[in-house]
Design an enzyme around this catalytic site. Structure first.
Site, PDB file in Angstrom:
ATOM      1  CG  LEU A   1      -1.048  -3.980   9.361  1.00 56.79           C
ATOM      2  CD1 LEU A   1      -0.653  -2.555  10.455  1.00 56.79           C
ATOM      3  CD2 LEU A   1      -1.747  -5.045  10.132  1.00 56.79           C
TER       4      LEU A   1
ATOM      5  CG  ASP B   1      -4.181   1.640  -1.290  1.00 53.43           C
ATOM      6  OD1 ASP B   1      -3.847   1.297  -0.036  1.00 53.43           O
ATOM      7  OD2 ASP B   1      -3.466   2.474  -1.693  1.00 53.43           O
TER       8      ASP B   1
ATOM      9  CG  ASP C   1      -5.850  12.592  -0.861  1.00 53.60           C
ATOM     10  OD1 ASP C   1      -5.729  12.109   0.189  1.00 53.60           O
ATOM     11  OD2 ASP C   1      -5.136  13.432  -1.334  1.00 53.60           O
ATOM     12  CB  ILE C   2      -9.400   9.436   3.033  1.00 52.61           C
ATOM     13  CG1 ILE C   2      -8.142   8.617   3.185  1.00 52.61           C
ATOM     14  CG2 ILE C   2     -10.483   8.437   2.250  1.00 52.61           C
ATOM     15  CD1 ILE C   2      -7.207   8.772   4.179  1.00 52.61           C
TER      16      ILE C   2
ATOM     17  CG  ASN D   1      -4.591   0.571   7.825  1.00 52.49           C
ATOM     18  OD1 ASN D   1      -4.184   0.094   8.558  1.00 52.49           O
ATOM     19  ND2 ASN D   1      -4.337   0.299   6.377  1.00 52.49           N
TER      20      ASN D   1
ATOM     21  CE1 TYR E   1       3.462   5.552  11.337  1.00 47.78           C
ATOM     22  CE2 TYR E   1       4.673   4.904  13.124  1.00 47.78           C
ATOM     23  CZ  TYR E   1       3.885   4.559  12.204  1.00 47.78           C
ATOM     24  OH  TYR E   1       2.894   3.578  12.399  1.00 47.78           O
TER      25      TYR E   1
ATOM     26  CE  LYS F   1      -0.004   5.345  12.688  1.00 44.18           C
ATOM     27  NZ  LYS F   1      -1.013   5.068  12.216  1.00 44.18           N
TER      28      LYS F   1
ATOM     29  CB  THR G   1       3.274  -2.982   6.549  1.00 44.66           C
ATOM     30  OG1 THR G   1       4.047  -2.089   7.181  1.00 44.66           O
ATOM     31  CG2 THR G   1       2.390  -3.664   7.496  1.00 44.66           C
TER      32      THR G   1
END
Length: 305
Positions: free
Chosen positions: A21, A40, A75-76, A102, A173, A177, A207
């Site tokens: 995505l 990324d 690395d965010i 994302n 997860y 989310k 994905t």
């Protein structure tokens, strides 16, 4: 690049943009005139390892199509990595208008088998990996607003149907989310004064994270048929939310898949009983049963049996 130019002159940073995505979003934004920071870390589907390759490949692909892009491999989920994402946009393009959060990976387990490390890793990359880039981008935009240069900024967060309804085998997860939706609502309220709109997307697409977990649903179509699960189907809404054309849209959650877009409506008061004094447990139970009988049935959790 070809397109309508709806994002011409805008600068977008997209996390997790090396594949799936995120890659589709980065390419679509560039096709509509945006200059793109392609973030990324290049990890495996479970978050292991790292590689500069995926981010660089997407940035190269955008440039090969006539667009402008730079790769960012920080690395965010760390303060330094998130801060450098914003700094990269400012250094390369002189501004930042849109942040698309994302990045993510999966470590699926049933709750009784879910290790603490797998919980922490998924919460870190999805929830903390949304908060830190948002926080650093918001600090930049607040400074701009206080300097008399109020931005026309956008943040698009990535939630999931698992965050809306839950998903069996994905407790970590789903929790992350769902947290992203709460973060979106708070950010939309807090950042509006600085010219920032914040929305969330719950996409469904093929994905690395979904093609095995939901193999039947995500299977590629026969040749010539519409590929309903192609990630590129989701990106047009992301592009529009990133653009100035989406003025006034904030604090919203959208589902997007195939050719369908849905505005999701969250928790709202349903049937209520108020006796104006304290209930006994038995009375509270009887009242709850009556209210449940008057309420609609909850939607099923994904994968429930």
């Amino acid at each position: 690049m070809t397109g309508t130019g709806i994002c011409t002159g805008r600068v977008a940073a997209v996390t997790g943009a090396g594949r799936g995505l995120g890659r589709a979003h980065a390419l679509a934004l560039a096709a509509e005139g945006a200059q793109v920071v392609v973030n990324d870390l290049g990890v495996a589907a479970d978050g292991a390892g790292s590689s500069a390759g995926p981010a660089q490949q997407v940035a190269d692909e955008i440039r090969a199509r006539g667009g402008r892009a730079v790769a960012h491999t920080g690395d965010i989920t760390t303060t330094d990595g998130a801060a450098s994402l914003v700094a990269t946009a400012l250094d390369a393009f002189g501004r930042l208008d849109t942040l698309v959060n994302n990045a993510g990976f999966l470590r699926d387990r049933m709750l009784v088998n879910l290790d603490e490390d797998d919980w922490d890793a998924v919460i870190r990359v999805h929830l903390k990996g949304h908060f830190l880039p948002l926080r650093h981008a918001a600090a930049h935009w607040r400074a701009e607003a206080k300097a008399g240069r109020t931005p026309d900024a956008r943040i698009i967060n990535t939630s999931s149907g698992a965050g809306l309804l839950g998903s069996v085998g994905q407790g970590n997860y789903s929790a992350a989310k769902a947290g992203i939706i709460g973060l979106t609502l708070v950010a939309a309220a807090e950042l509006a004064r600085y010219g920032v709109q914040v929305n969330a997307l719950a996409p469904a697409a093929r994905t690395r994270m979904t093609e095995q977990t939901f193999a039947g649903t995500m299977a590629a179509p026969a040749e010539g048929e519409f590929d309903a699960m192609a990630p590129e189907n989701v990106s047009p809404l992301v592009v529009w939310l990133s653009s100035a054309d989406s003025a006034g849209v904030t604090g919203r959650v959208f589902e997007a898949e195939a050719g369908r877009i849905t505005v999701m409506e969250g928790w709202r008061p349903g049937p209520t009983a108020d006796r104006k004094s304290r209930w006994t447990p038995a009375e509270a139970g009887a009242a709850a049963r009556e209210l449940l009988a008057a309420a609609g049935d909850p939607q099923p959790v994904y994968g429930a049996r």
